[in-house]
Design an enzyme around this catalytic site. Sequence first.
Site, mmCIF file in Angstrom:
data_model
loop_
_atom_site.group_PDB
_atom_site.id
_atom_site.type_symbol
_atom_site.label_atom_id
_atom_site.label_comp_id
_atom_site.label_asym_id
_atom_site.label_seq_id
_atom_site.Cartn_x
_atom_site.Cartn_y
_atom_site.Cartn_z
ATOM 1 N N LYS A 13 0.812 -1.196 0.046
ATOM 2 C CA LYS A 13 -0.053 0.017 0.085
ATOM 3 C C LYS A 13 0.855 1.100 0.004
ATOM 4 C CE LYS A 13 -1.097 1.462 3.917
ATOM 5 N NZ LYS A 13 -0.419 2.929 3.799
ATOM 6 N N ASP A 155 -5.467 0.808 8.761
ATOM 7 C CA ASP A 155 -4.938 0.563 7.334
ATOM 8 C C ASP A 155 -5.693 -0.752 6.863
ATOM 9 O OD1 ASP A 155 -3.400 2.719 7.041
ATOM 10 O OD2 ASP A 155 -1.350 1.635 7.096
#
Length: 346
Positions: A13, A155
């Site tokens: 990510k 996240d």
Amino acid sequence: MTGLPIVEAAPAKLNLYLHVTGRRADGYHELDSLVAFAGFGDSIALTPAAARVALRGADLPPAGPRLAIAGPFGPALMGEAPASNLVMRAAHALAVRLGREADVMIALTKALPVASGIGGGSADAAACLRALARLWGVAPDDQALFAVAAGLGADVPVCVAGRSCYFGGIGDELDEAPDLPETHVVLVNPNVPVPTPAVFKAMAAARAESGGTFSAPARFTRKPADAADLAALLLERSNDLTAPALTVAPVIADVLAVLERSAGCLLSRLSGSGATCFGLYATAAAAEAAAKSIAAASPGWWVRPTRLLPTPAGAPALPRGIVADPAAAVPPPPVPFLDTGGWGVG
């Protein structure tokens, strides 16, 4: 259901920009970020335990989730208690939420550095949730997946979505972002773990000393035309965690400088709280050449050329109003596991 494994990618990510927009009364910081995913990462292979996976000749009964870890960064996780591993926590939490038995064998291949600002454990937990959803016939946009994800960490919901989007609040607000153009990336980590809490602590200390204000949200008002245009838009934004991360790991400055000097680099930036940095390039050839040069000059660093992943056609709508499942924050009870020669935990 056959005994064939369900495989889910856990891509790195990237926070293309990250603005800290405020701090809540409970101490959590609110963020505004454009998140994208790279074409390189970890992977999860999930096998129903009913298939009775054999390890070193021992036939395992379907008695709850088990985890085996492999890959170049697997050893960094093998010493931790299984109940602390986000993959195990994800499997337990979703099973409890859905009233199921998590009778699965999970094989995690750890290709990303640990504590490196590119999702890592969050992406692994999200891949586990998606794999379990496929196994149990749960829709990929089911609110249960995102509730459990939010309970596991800020996240994890965006990693469950697994596509470019805006990330807001404390990770509980996901919004559509414009399609990103073809863009190639070099990921560089100096093999220095950077704990996220240490970076936020450094940021809070600096802000208390200076009396600085928080950043404003900075979402795009138009779709970037190409990689150079994307870089130009990002140059008008920043990663607010860069300065505090430099106090924790000063080597980050060296990584950013090396990327900035590489031929064809359109932008160099820290991702998340670090220490992984990325450079953006217009072509695969430019990214590969830069990666080769950086790796040769700094053989102790982790360097990977890749690209930003496009949003898949037919991707489900992003969830609205994510409410964290508080039960997901509670670690599962410890589970005994047969010896697997040092490469498995569970």
